[in-house]
Design an enzyme around this catalytic site. Sequence first.
Site, PDB file in Angstrom:
ATOM      1  N   SER A   1       0.825  -1.211   0.000  1.00 34.99           N
ATOM      2  CA  SER A   1       0.000   0.000   0.000  1.00 34.99           C
ATOM      3  C   SER A   1       0.859   1.260   0.000  1.00 34.99           C
ATOM      4  CB  SER A   1      -0.916  -0.003   1.228  1.00 34.99           C
ATOM      5  OG  SER A   1      -1.512   1.276   1.327  1.00 34.99           O
TER       6      SER A   1
ATOM      7  N   HIS B   1      -0.771  -1.518  -4.188  1.00 32.02           N
ATOM      8  CA  HIS B   1      -2.117  -1.188  -3.714  1.00 32.02           C
ATOM      9  C   HIS B   1      -2.237   0.337  -3.631  1.00 32.02           C
ATOM     10  CE1 HIS B   1      -5.815  -2.248  -1.463  1.00 32.02           C
ATOM     11  NE2 HIS B   1      -5.530  -1.245  -0.657  1.00 32.02           N
TER      12      HIS B   1
ATOM     13  N   ASP C   1      -4.632   3.341  -2.585  1.00 33.76           N
ATOM     14  CA  ASP C   1      -5.798   3.681  -1.766  1.00 33.76           C
ATOM     15  C   ASP C   1      -6.360   5.052  -2.123  1.00 33.76           C
ATOM     16  OD1 ASP C   1      -6.157   1.475   0.154  1.00 33.76           O
ATOM     17  OD2 ASP C   1      -4.130   2.018   0.811  1.00 33.76           O
TER      18      ASP C   1
ATOM     19  N   MET D   1      -9.129   7.817  -1.345  1.00 38.10           N
ATOM     20  CA  MET D   1     -10.094   8.266  -0.334  1.00 38.10           C
ATOM     21  C   MET D   1     -10.625   9.641  -0.739  1.00 38.10           C
ATOM     22  SD  MET D   1      -8.132   7.249   3.181  1.00 38.10           S
ATOM     23  CE  MET D   1      -7.193   5.725   3.345  1.00 38.10           C
TER      24      MET D   1
ATOM     25  N   HIS E   1      -7.940   0.583  -4.774  1.00 39.54           N
ATOM     26  CA  HIS E   1      -8.981   0.422  -3.737  1.00 39.54           C
ATOM     27  C   HIS E   1      -9.716   1.749  -3.576  1.00 39.54           C
ATOM     28  CE1 HIS E   1      -9.723  -0.359   0.878  1.00 39.54           C
ATOM     29  NE2 HIS E   1     -10.845  -0.374   0.192  1.00 39.54           N
TER      30      HIS E   1
ATOM     31  N   MET F   1     -12.160   4.052  -1.847  1.00 34.01           N
ATOM     32  CA  MET F   1     -12.955   4.307  -0.636  1.00 34.01           C
ATOM     33  C   MET F   1     -13.660   5.640  -0.884  1.00 34.01           C
ATOM     34  SD  MET F   1     -10.078   3.057   2.067  1.00 34.01           S
ATOM     35  CE  MET F   1      -8.797   3.205   0.839  1.00 34.01           C
TER      36      MET F   1
ATOM     37  N   MET G   1     -12.005  -6.068   4.515  1.00 32.51           N
ATOM     38  CA  MET G   1     -11.286  -5.056   5.305  1.00 32.51           C
ATOM     39  C   MET G   1     -11.075  -5.599   6.716  1.00 32.51           C
ATOM     40  SD  MET G   1     -10.536  -2.451   3.442  1.00 32.51           S
ATOM     41  CE  MET G   1      -9.788  -1.525   4.784  1.00 32.51           C
TER      42      MET G   1
ATOM     43  N   ASP H   1      -7.074  -6.407   3.934  1.00 29.66           N
ATOM     44  CA  ASP H   1      -6.444  -5.085   3.953  1.00 29.66           C
ATOM     45  C   ASP H   1      -6.548  -4.477   5.347  1.00 29.66           C
ATOM     46  OD1 ASP H   1      -5.480  -2.570   3.368  1.00 29.66           O
ATOM     47  OD2 ASP H   1      -7.103  -2.033   1.983  1.00 29.66           O
TER      48      ASP H   1
HETATM   49  C1  DX5 Z   1      -6.847   1.628   4.989  1.00 27.56           C
HETATM   50  C2  DX5 Z   1      -6.223   1.258   3.665  1.00 27.56           C
HETATM   51  C3  DX5 Z   1      -5.108   0.278   3.757  1.00 27.56           C
HETATM   52  C4  DX5 Z   1      -3.913   0.728   4.548  1.00 27.56           C
HETATM   53  C5  DX5 Z   1      -3.182  -0.477   5.061  1.00 27.56           C
HETATM   54  O1  DX5 Z   1      -8.024   2.316   4.783  1.00 27.56           O
HETATM   55  O2  DX5 Z   1      -7.211   0.697   2.819  1.00 27.56           O
HETATM   56  O3  DX5 Z   1      -4.726  -0.159   2.477  1.00 27.56           O
HETATM   57  O4  DX5 Z   1      -3.024   1.509   3.816  1.00 27.56           O
HETATM   58  O5  DX5 Z   1      -2.151  -0.046   5.882  1.00 27.56           O
HETATM   59  P1  DX5 Z   1      -1.483  -0.968   6.993  1.00 27.56           P
HETATM   60  O6  DX5 Z   1      -0.913  -2.167   6.308  1.00 27.56           O
HETATM   61  O7  DX5 Z   1      -0.437  -0.090   7.565  1.00 27.56           O
HETATM   62  O8  DX5 Z   1      -2.556  -1.340   7.982  1.00 27.56           O
HETATM   63 ZN    ZN Z   2      -6.602  -0.327   0.919  1.00 26.06          ZN
END
Ligand code: DX5
Ligand code: ZN
Length: 226
Positions: free
Chosen positions: A7, A32, A34, A36, A65, A67, A136, A174
């Site tokens: 990530s 990955h 992310d 948001m 991913h 969100m 998740m 994740d």
């Molecule tokens: C959280 C993200 C994850 C996050 C994981 O909302 O979707 O992908 O970056 O980070 P770690 O591995 O540090 O928990």
């Molecule tokens: Zn993620």
Amino acid sequence: MIKTSASLLACDLADISGELSRCKAANVDWIHFDVMDGAFVDQITYGSPVLKCVRRATDMFLDVHLMVNDPASQIKFFAEAGADLISFHLESRSDARKTLELIRSFGVKSALAVKPGTPIEEAFPLVELCDMVLVMTVEPGFGGQGFIPECMDKIKAVRTEIQKNGYKCELEIDGGAKLNNTADIVAAGADVIVAGSAVFGGDIAANVKGFHEVFKEGAAKAAWSK
Ligand code: DX5
Ligand code: ZN
């Protein structure tokens, strides 16, 4: 084969191309990404223009991913920016079935993500349209949180559903994956492990080597096989 998906949320964002090269050299399997929107979750991260640059900088598999509240409106942008797989949330406002079909219409792999508080059975009627299910294992929104132990049963339930129906569907987890809990996570049924802080904190090559070792340990304990 069990895969790592690193990530970028935990990487040095001022040096994305260096981080991508280090990931590739360390045999990270996927990247990955992310996304948001400051609405579905509190923070805002990065969007499709950044993905486009990441796509130019690496040939690695890009696992996006989303969100966001309205993923359907974003699929075109991320598909055209070079995503290899797009996951979005069952809890978002978009129609899940139509959005999974939309993702595939771009030749991109489709995935449905489920938050820790949502009963996993709600995803089951849609698994046949998914190339991957994302369980998740923390509340989405932040990296560096602790793995929620209650999610272990959800991983097992999705694995059972996939095996029972013979679906060709991967199972990603994740949040909170570390070297000391990942063997159990794999044994429970996950075959793609997202890790942010545990990959980018310290030496990437040593961290990823550690993950590949615990994958073997987990696979040896697993009651399922691919
Ligand atoms: C959280 C993200 C994850 C996050 C994981 O909302 O979707 O992908 O970056 O980070 P770690 O591995 O540090 O928990
Ligand atoms: Zn993620």
